[in-house]
Scaffold this motif. Sequence first.
Motif, PDB file in Angstrom:
ATOM      1  N   LEU A  87      -2.706   9.852  26.214  1.00  0.00           N
ATOM      2  CA  LEU A  87      -1.525   9.452  25.854  1.00  0.00           C
ATOM      3  C   LEU A  87      -0.076  10.291  25.662  1.00  0.00           C
ATOM      4  O   LEU A  87       0.409   9.693  26.377  1.00  0.00           O
ATOM      5  N   LEU A  88      -1.172  11.257  24.844  1.00  0.00           N
ATOM      6  CA  LEU A  88       0.629  12.200  25.028  1.00  0.00           C
ATOM      7  C   LEU A  88       0.706  13.613  25.753  1.00  0.00           C
ATOM      8  O   LEU A  88       0.944  14.642  24.968  1.00  0.00           O
ATOM      9  N   THR A  89       0.518  13.194  26.855  1.00  0.00           N
ATOM     10  CA  THR A  89       0.286  13.835  28.042  1.00  0.00           C
ATOM     11  C   THR A  89       1.823  15.139  27.424  1.00  0.00           C
ATOM     12  O   THR A  89       3.328  14.004  27.614  1.00  0.00           O
ATOM     13  N   LYS A  90       2.118  16.281  27.831  1.00  0.00           N
ATOM     14  CA  LYS A  90       3.585  17.088  28.050  1.00  0.00           C
ATOM     15  C   LYS A  90       4.702  15.552  29.116  1.00  0.00           C
ATOM     16  O   LYS A  90       5.412  15.454  28.987  1.00  0.00           O
ATOM     17  N   GLU A  91       3.916  15.456  30.051  1.00  0.00           N
ATOM     18  CA  GLU A  91       4.488  14.540  31.223  1.00  0.00           C
ATOM     19  C   GLU A  91       4.924  13.441  30.421  1.00  0.00           C
ATOM     20  O   GLU A  91       6.192  13.409  30.680  1.00  0.00           O
ATOM     21  N   ASN A  92       3.909  13.472  29.767  1.00  0.00           N
ATOM     22  CA  ASN A  92       4.682  11.520  29.698  1.00  0.00           C
ATOM     23  C   ASN A  92       5.043  11.544  28.265  1.00  0.00           C
ATOM     24  O   ASN A  92       6.532  11.047  27.961  1.00  0.00           O
TER      25      ASN A  92
END
Length: 131
Positions: A87-92
Motif C-alpha cells: 500500500l505504501l509504494t512511492k507512487e501511491n
Amino acid sequence: RHRISQVFILPTYQKSGHGKELIDTIYNISLNDPRCFEITTEIPSFEYQCLRDFKELELILNSKIIDISLMKKVINKTEIEENKALLLTKENVRKIKEQLKIPGHQIERLINILIYHKIQSQNEDMPKAYF
C-alpha cells in the motif's frame, strides 16, 4: 499550505455531525485551491484526530489510489509488513500527497489504520497478540 489551527464545537452541538460538515467544507475548499499543496493541523486533539483520520481515509478510499483488495490476510507480523509495502509504494504516496494534499507522516498513519482494520475484521483476538 492550509493549516487548521483549532476546531471547536460547543458541547451541546457535538455528536450531531457539525464537526464532519466543517471538516468536509475545509477539505473541499483546500482540495480545489491550486495554491494549497498540503492540509495540516496544529496540535490536534484526540477527537479531532479521529475525525481527520476518518475524513482522510474516506478521501483515500474514494480516490481509488490504493487498492485495498490487494491486501493479504494477516496471520503474523510478516504479513503486516507485506501489506504496508503493497500500500505504501512511492507512487501511491506521491499521488496521495499531490491529489489529496495529505502530509507524508499522516499517510503512514492512515495505512496503519487500514491494516489494523483488516486484522480486526479477520479476528477479534489478533490485535492483542501483535499490538
